[in-house]
Design an enzyme around this catalytic site. Structure first.
Site, PDB file in Angstrom:
ATOM      1  N   GLY A  29      -2.620  10.773  -9.561  1.00 28.12           N
ATOM      2  CA  GLY A  29      -3.199   9.678 -10.316  1.00 28.12           C
ATOM      3  C   GLY A  29      -2.667   8.342  -9.842  1.00 28.12           C
ATOM      4  O   GLY A  29      -2.260   8.182  -8.692  1.00 28.12           O
ATOM      5  N   CYS A  30      -2.672   7.369 -10.733  1.00 24.84           N
ATOM      6  CA  CYS A  30      -2.221   6.012 -10.428  1.00 24.84           C
ATOM      7  C   CYS A  30      -0.820   6.015  -9.839  1.00 24.84           C
ATOM      8  O   CYS A  30       0.115   6.531 -10.438  1.00 24.84           O
ATOM      9  CB  CYS A  30      -2.262   5.174 -11.707  1.00 24.84           C
ATOM     10  SG  CYS A  30      -1.415   3.589 -11.585  1.00 24.84           S
TER      11      CYS A  30
END
Length: 253
Positions: free
Chosen positions: A59-60
């Site tokens: 993810g981020c």
């Protein structure tokens, strides 16, 4: 295909109010390095214990870096791009790369298997085409491996993760690591940079030194409140020690 970026860029501090007040009180005193946490950065001596490198996409990468930075045995972290074919990707032009975090670690303190445990517990490997509110192929879940043994450990861990629920499929890819491209400076230690007083507390390091700093990696996790509880408390105690030194001087103002 246009990618939707929905993650927040709000830079307002989220640390407890008391801690923010502590930093405010210390702000003026960090001109004297004796009041700061860092005098210089203390990088573990690994001359006789070569470091290893692991790369994960979960993810981020702002949050991913913070997840790993506080772990005992992790020496430094770097966010970047991996898993695609585009040469020299950039934040606004990733091509088919994923946002990833490179973890440099001492294998005598923490193992690749333990890093895998942190990987699985820190995101939803069943979510397709994103993580949480972040939508896009760059947020896909990937374990990058260096060699046969890491590939085996990754596969075993993925099978174990799948057995936790048969109602949905673990989408995590396992891929041989190609080129890891470090991201632009503004993305390194992003959570730490949201708290300028923490940066002041460690001496306002130049960007290049901040990126390589073991202490900055740890404080990046602390700022995001993602350190293991024991380490979070250790850092709190250190700040409290500095506060005890600063308070008598403040009383004389």
């Amino acid at each position: 295909m246009a990618l939707v970026r929905t993650r927040s860029t709000d830079v307002s501090p989220s640390l407890p109010l008391l801690l923010q007040l502590t930093f405010a009180l210390l702000f003026v005193f960090c001109a004297d390095k004796g009041w700061c946490i860092r005098v210089p950065d203390q990088v573990p001596n690994t001359a006789d214990r070569p470091l290893k490198t692991a790369v994960f996409a979960l993810g981020c990468f702002w949050r991913s870096e913070a997840v790993f930075g506080c772990l005992n045995g992790v020496v430094r972290t770097t966010v970047g791009y991996a898993g695609g074919s585009k040469v020299n990707p950039e934040y606004r032009s990733l091509g088919d790369h994923a946002e990833a975090v490179q973890v440099e670690y001492d294998p005598t303190v923490i193992t690749f298997k333990q890093l895998l445990d942190v990987f699985w517990s820190s995101h939803d490997p069943r979510q397709v085409f994103g993580q949480g509110p972040d939508v896009g192929n760059q947020y896909r879940s990937i374990i990058f491996t260096n060699g046969t043994e890491e590939s085996r450990l990754a596969s075993v861990s993925k099978e174990r993760e799948q057995t936790k629920s048969r109602s949905s499929i673990v989408t995590t890819q396992i891929r041989q690591l190609g080129t890891f491209y470090p991201a632009e400076p503004e993305h390194q230690k992003f959570e730490l940079k949201r708290h300028p007083l923490l940066l002041q507390l460690i001496g306002n390091l130049p960007e290049e030194e901040l990126e390589r700093s073991s202490l900055a990696s740890k404080l990046n996790g602390f700022a995001a409140e993602l350190c293991p509880l024991r380490i979070q408390k250790q850092i709190d105690l250190k700040i409290n020690e500095i506060m005890k030194k600063a308070w008598p001087a403040l009383k004389d103002i």
